[in-house]
Write a protein that holds these residues in place. Structure first.
Motif, PDB file in Angstrom:
ATOM      1  N   ILE A  43       0.847  -1.205   0.000  1.00 57.05           N
ATOM      2  CA  ILE A  43       0.000   0.000   0.000  1.00 57.05           C
ATOM      3  C   ILE A  43       0.879   1.251   0.000  1.00 57.05           C
ATOM      4  CG2 ILE A  43      -1.606   1.328   1.468  1.00 57.05           C
ATOM      5  CD1 ILE A  43      -3.140  -1.301   1.854  1.00 57.05           C
ATOM      6  N   LYS A  44       1.995   1.181   0.695  1.00 54.98           N
ATOM      7  CA  LYS A  44       2.961   2.310   0.685  1.00 54.98           C
ATOM      8  C   LYS A  44       3.500   2.538  -0.731  1.00 54.98           C
ATOM      9  CE  LYS A  44       5.092   3.509   4.952  1.00 54.98           C
ATOM     10  NZ  LYS A  44       5.482   2.808   6.136  1.00 54.98           N
ATOM     11  N   ARG A  45       3.856   1.436  -1.400  1.00 59.81           N
ATOM     12  CA  ARG A  45       4.366   1.560  -2.785  1.00 59.81           C
ATOM     13  C   ARG A  45       3.304   2.201  -3.671  1.00 59.81           C
ATOM     14  NH1 ARG A  45       6.088  -3.559  -1.989  1.00 59.81           N
ATOM     15  NH2 ARG A  45       4.621  -4.610  -3.398  1.00 59.81           N
ATOM     16  N   ALA A  46       2.068   1.758  -3.467  1.00 60.53           N
ATOM     17  CA  ALA A  46       0.961   2.288  -4.285  1.00 60.53           C
ATOM     18  C   ALA A  46       0.772   3.784  -4.005  1.00 60.53           C
ATOM     19  CB  ALA A  46      -0.326   1.526  -3.979  1.00 60.53           C
ATOM     20  N   ALA A  47       0.861   4.149  -2.722  1.00 62.58           N
ATOM     21  CA  ALA A  47       0.682   5.556  -2.354  1.00 62.58           C
ATOM     22  C   ALA A  47       1.778   6.416  -2.977  1.00 62.58           C
ATOM     23  CB  ALA A  47       0.684   5.697  -0.830  1.00 62.58           C
ATOM     24  N   GLU A  48       2.976   5.851  -3.022  1.00 62.69           N
ATOM     25  CA  GLU A  48       4.100   6.584  -3.633  1.00 62.69           C
ATOM     26  C   GLU A  48       3.854   6.806  -5.131  1.00 62.69           C
ATOM     27  OE1 GLU A  48       8.520   5.298  -3.336  1.00 62.69           O
ATOM     28  OE2 GLU A  48       7.640   5.538  -1.334  1.00 62.69           O
ATOM     29  N   ILE A  49       3.367   5.784  -5.786  1.00 59.61           N
ATOM     30  CA  ILE A  49       3.039   5.934  -7.216  1.00 59.61           C
ATOM     31  C   ILE A  49       2.024   7.065  -7.385  1.00 59.61           C
ATOM     32  CG2 ILE A  49       1.908   4.826  -9.190  1.00 59.61           C
ATOM     33  CD1 ILE A  49       3.055   2.132  -8.175  1.00 59.61           C
ATOM     34  N   LEU A  50       1.012   7.068  -6.518  1.00 57.94           N
ATOM     35  CA  LEU A  50      -0.051   8.081  -6.641  1.00 57.94           C
ATOM     36  C   LEU A  50       0.485   9.495  -6.386  1.00 57.94           C
ATOM     37  CD1 LEU A  50      -2.932   6.105  -4.888  1.00 57.94           C
ATOM     38  CD2 LEU A  50      -2.883   6.786  -7.291  1.00 57.94           C
TER      39      LEU A  50
END
Ligand code: TXA
Ligand code: MG
Length: 375
Positions: A43-50
């Motif tokens: 979820i952290k990786r996804a948030a970074e992408i966003l």
């Protein structure tokens, strides 16, 4: 986080659907109610992408969404590109708590009353937007659609990102909305950097969209699991927009721009079969319609009707006759399954028009592009 801070923080888009095919990370969360450390890292990786203006597909309780920073016009542009979506069809902005809408929209009493009753959950409220939401997100409208989803993964992702997330359904434009991560992968593999799999969606149809009109009146722009009956029971005068039950009423400038586009359609021709004016069963009606046809035919029927179709028919189970929630949950997967089965036509049972049935009806009449056969 305030819009101004964010606008400074946001950088150039890093992932663009129009570039060469990218690698799509597919991450599965096994138990969305008990997320592991590895899940939290994903979820952290996804948030970074966003936050870096990239796109992430994620589960919600309605359908999967294709997320982008709601403060970035570039990210919104990539959403339209990745989906092949017309740029005047506005995106819904997702928050992890209703009061987060304060930072980008002009909230009102009806919004907070709806939030108290139905959020987090499958409802979207149209509000006047503040300038920090780019026009690309709202298709040039001065209003913005706000939704607070209840799915734990959606909530965790929005919270971790710390900004509102603009997200349409994560399908290619015109296709049935995705109710599993597999559907998203089918449509968007190689076009977006990440898909989070949080299992099949509980509701299966997109959120109810309403616009407050003052004086306790709300206009229903798109029916969903927060039903007309639920809104009326909460004391609202509900005006059902004519385009909800008659796509031709949408015209060139409908109240909800999404209503004017072809939607939910599989490759096959879909027919809605209405036997309410006759003694024929659904199966008898389909058989009489299909007698002269060659090629492959699918039917979307109640479980109890399946046995009435002879071999050769692709029978898609819409659920128990009285279980409208199940009809909603299974509709889009059934429309996609029709394509997987390579059928030429699909006959669909007429849904009830009350409760969540109105939402099923609304989606089916769009999928069938007006091919309604009455007996
Ligand atoms: O359940 C849902 O709402 C899903 C999940 C991902 O949250 N999202 C979704 O988004 O269905 P989308 O983009 O497929 O549909 C958004 C609908 C469209 O019909 C659009 O016209 C309408 O919301 N909409 C968005 N902003 C609007 C606005 N400012 N005024 C009127 N309608 C608006
Ligand atoms: Mg959609």
């Amino acid at each position: 986080m305030k819009c101004s801070t964010l606008l400074q923080r946001l950088t150039q888009p890093k992932n663009c659907a129009s570039e060469n095919k990218m690698k799509t990370e597919f991450y599965k969360i096994e138990n969305v109610l008990e997320m592991t450390t590895a899940d939290a890292e994903a979820i952290k990786r996804a948030a970074e992408i966003l936050t870096n203006n990239g796109l992430v597909a994620f589960p919600t309780e309605t359908v999967y969404g294709l997320g982008a920073s709601a403060y970035s016009w570039k990210a919104a542009t990539m959403v339209y590109e990745a989906k092949g979506r017309p740029s005047d069809n506005p995106l819904i902005v997702h928050v992890s708590s209703p009061d987060e809408a304060e930072s980008f929209a002009q909230t009102n009493d009806i919004y907070y009353d709806i939030a108290d009753r139905f959020m987090p959950g499958p409802v979207t409220v149209i509000l006047k937007k503040n300038p920090c939401i780019p026009d690309t997100v709202t298709g040039g409208l001065d209003s913005v659609a706000v939704r607070c989803p209840s799915h734990p993964v959606a909530r965790a992702l929005i919270h971790e990102t710390g900004i509102p997330i603009a997200a349409p359904s994560a399908n290619l434009s015109g296709r049935p909305s995705p109710t599993t991560a597999g559907h998203v992968l089918h449509d968007l593999d190689g076009r977006i950097p990440m898909i989070i799999d949080g299992g099949p969606c509980r509701v299966g149809l997109e959120s109810t969209v309403i616009r407050p009109e003052g004086d306790g009146t709300v206009r229903l722009l798109r029916p969903g699991a927060v039903t007309v009956e639920m809104l009326r029971a909460a004391g609202y005068n509900v005006l059902v927009d004519p385009a909800v039950t008659d796509p031709s009423a949408a015209g060139k400038n409908p109240e909800s721009p999404g209503m004017k586009y072809k939607h939910y359609a599989p490759e096959a021709d879909v027919y809605l079969v209405d036997t309410s004016g006759s003694k024929l069963s659904f199966a008898e009606a389909v058989m009489s319609l299909n007698a002269e046809n060659s090629g492959k035919t699918a039917v979307i029927c109640y479980r109890s009707e399946a046995k009435n179709f002879p071999e050769g028919y692709v029978v898609l189970d819409s659920g128990g006759a009285a279980d409208a929630d199940e009809h909603a949950r299974r509709l889009f997967a059934n429309l996609r399954q029709a394509d997987e089965s390579g059928v030429d036509r699909v006959y669909c049972h007429l849904p009830e028009k009350d409760g969540i049935g109105l939402a099923v009806y609304n989606r089916v009449i769009r999928a069938c592009s007006g091919r309604i056969i009455k007996f």
